[in-house]
Enzyme design. Sequence first.
Site, PDB file in Angstrom:
ATOM      1  N   PRO A 236       9.564  -4.436  -0.168  1.00 53.35           N
ATOM      2  CA  PRO A 236      10.662  -4.102   0.754  1.00 53.35           C
ATOM      3  C   PRO A 236      10.146  -3.931   2.180  1.00 53.35           C
ATOM      4  O   PRO A 236       9.040  -3.423   2.396  1.00 53.35           O
ATOM      5  CB  PRO A 236      11.188  -2.769   0.208  1.00 53.35           C
ATOM      6  CG  PRO A 236      10.758  -2.742  -1.215  1.00 53.35           C
ATOM      7  CD  PRO A 236       9.447  -3.462  -1.259  1.00 53.35           C
TER       8      PRO A 236
ATOM      9  N   GLY B 242       7.556   1.597   4.700  1.00 54.35           N
ATOM     10  CA  GLY B 242       6.329   2.386   4.600  1.00 54.35           C
ATOM     11  C   GLY B 242       5.322   1.853   3.606  1.00 54.35           C
ATOM     12  O   GLY B 242       4.348   2.539   3.274  1.00 54.35           O
TER      13      GLY B 242
ATOM     14  N   PHE C 134      10.378  -2.517   6.201  1.00 54.94           N
ATOM     15  CA  PHE C 134      10.728  -1.266   6.897  1.00 54.94           C
ATOM     16  C   PHE C 134      10.752  -0.089   5.914  1.00 54.94           C
ATOM     17  O   PHE C 134      11.652   0.746   5.947  1.00 54.94           O
ATOM     18  CB  PHE C 134      12.086  -1.399   7.603  1.00 54.94           C
ATOM     19  CG  PHE C 134      12.234  -2.657   8.405  1.00 54.94           C
ATOM     20  CD1 PHE C 134      11.498  -2.844   9.569  1.00 54.94           C
ATOM     21  CD2 PHE C 134      13.075  -3.671   7.994  1.00 54.94           C
ATOM     22  CE1 PHE C 134      11.622  -4.008  10.316  1.00 54.94           C
ATOM     23  CE2 PHE C 134      13.208  -4.845   8.722  1.00 54.94           C
ATOM     24  CZ  PHE C 134      12.473  -5.008   9.889  1.00 54.94           C
TER      25      PHE C 134
ATOM     26  N   SER D 162       2.207  -5.860   7.506  1.00 56.94           N
ATOM     27  CA  SER D 162       0.774  -5.775   7.814  1.00 56.94           C
ATOM     28  C   SER D 162      -0.052  -6.507   6.767  1.00 56.94           C
ATOM     29  O   SER D 162      -1.024  -7.193   7.082  1.00 56.94           O
ATOM     30  CB  SER D 162       0.347  -4.307   7.884  1.00 56.94           C
ATOM     31  OG  SER D 162       0.987  -3.639   8.942  1.00 56.94           O
TER      32      SER D 162
ATOM     33  N   LYS E  43       0.848  -1.194   0.000  1.00 57.93           N
ATOM     34  CA  LYS E  43       0.000   0.000   0.000  1.00 57.93           C
ATOM     35  C   LYS E  43       0.883   1.242   0.000  1.00 57.93           C
ATOM     36  O   LYS E  43       2.068   1.198   0.357  1.00 57.93           O
ATOM     37  CB  LYS E  43      -0.939   0.032   1.216  1.00 57.93           C
ATOM     38  CG  LYS E  43      -0.238   0.114   2.586  1.00 57.93           C
ATOM     39  CD  LYS E  43       0.201   1.508   3.008  1.00 57.93           C
ATOM     40  CE  LYS E  43       0.901   1.507   4.370  1.00 57.93           C
ATOM     41  NZ  LYS E  43       1.623   2.776   4.666  1.00 57.93           N
TER      42      LYS E  43
ATOM     43  N   ASP F 105      -1.906  -0.895  10.857  1.00 55.62           N
ATOM     44  CA  ASP F 105      -2.202  -0.891   9.423  1.00 55.62           C
ATOM     45  C   ASP F 105      -2.905  -2.157   8.952  1.00 55.62           C
ATOM     46  O   ASP F 105      -3.402  -2.209   7.816  1.00 55.62           O
ATOM     47  CB  ASP F 105      -0.911  -0.736   8.607  1.00 55.62           C
ATOM     48  CG  ASP F 105      -0.313   0.658   8.709  1.00 55.62           C
ATOM     49  OD1 ASP F 105      -0.978   1.553   9.266  1.00 55.62           O
ATOM     50  OD2 ASP F 105       0.818   0.850   8.233  1.00 55.62           O
TER      51      ASP F 105
ATOM     52  N   GLY G  93       3.790  -1.262   4.031  1.00 57.18           N
ATOM     53  CA  GLY G  93       2.842  -2.142   4.713  1.00 57.18           C
ATOM     54  C   GLY G  93       3.027  -3.622   4.453  1.00 57.18           C
ATOM     55  O   GLY G  93       2.080  -4.397   4.619  1.00 57.18           O
TER      56      GLY G  93
END
Length: 255
Positions: free
Chosen positions: A94, A98, A96, A103, A8, A136, A100
């Site tokens: 990838p 941002g 770490f 999650s 996301k 998230d 998600g």
Amino acid sequence: MTKKSYAKVNIFLKIAGKRDNYHELVSRFVRVQNLFDTITFEQGTFDEFTLEGNFGCTTQQNTIFKAYLKLSAISSKVEEFFTSHKVTVDKNIPEFAGLGGGSSNCATFMIMVNQMCSLGLSKDALSEIAVTIGADVPFFIYEYDSANVTGIGEIVKPFEEELLDIHTYTPNIECNTGLIFKSFRDNHYKEISIEDSKKLLNMKSIDIYNSMSIDEANDLYKPALENYSELTPKNYSLPINCYFSGSGSSFFYIT
């Protein structure tokens, strides 16, 4: 059984307040159609829950394992199922970054277990469990292409709009989310107004993208840049109108 676990991006991410140890947010989450991990349940014989994949953490720290513990407590069928199946994750998102990935993996695993073990849990019930694992995760439980996400992440409402062609770029930087939020609280703290929240939540993502700068769209970009000075689009030959997802380090742009 095999299922895609999508990344996301945050079209915008604004802080609306604080709740206990969490920040309340106002955000638009959009699923990235061309970036996903693949989760597979493979048959075999196993003495314990078996999770395979190229992860940047131990099995015990992994969101999938945490979800397994939660679902096992609900039904003995879950533990029994994983004596004859292992979980394999083909990682492309990838970590770490941002986007998600962890999650998404957690939510996708929960959806698969709910189906394969016939738990009969609704999306809302799964989401209530999911938010105890990560803020998230509920977004990915609902499987929306685009959604407005508020509260600490537990309020997810679908947003109807055309699919966007999103391209991501992740520098070789692992942003420390805790450090970035500390910088935000110490040096950049502000809360979005109710009026501005309503405006953003009703705007199409492409209109937001075309009308706001990278730091206007994401309250965490300046704190991230403060700690990682190399986090500028020009350092990576990216378009000027790049956006920053979550607490980073990924950039994205729309074509």
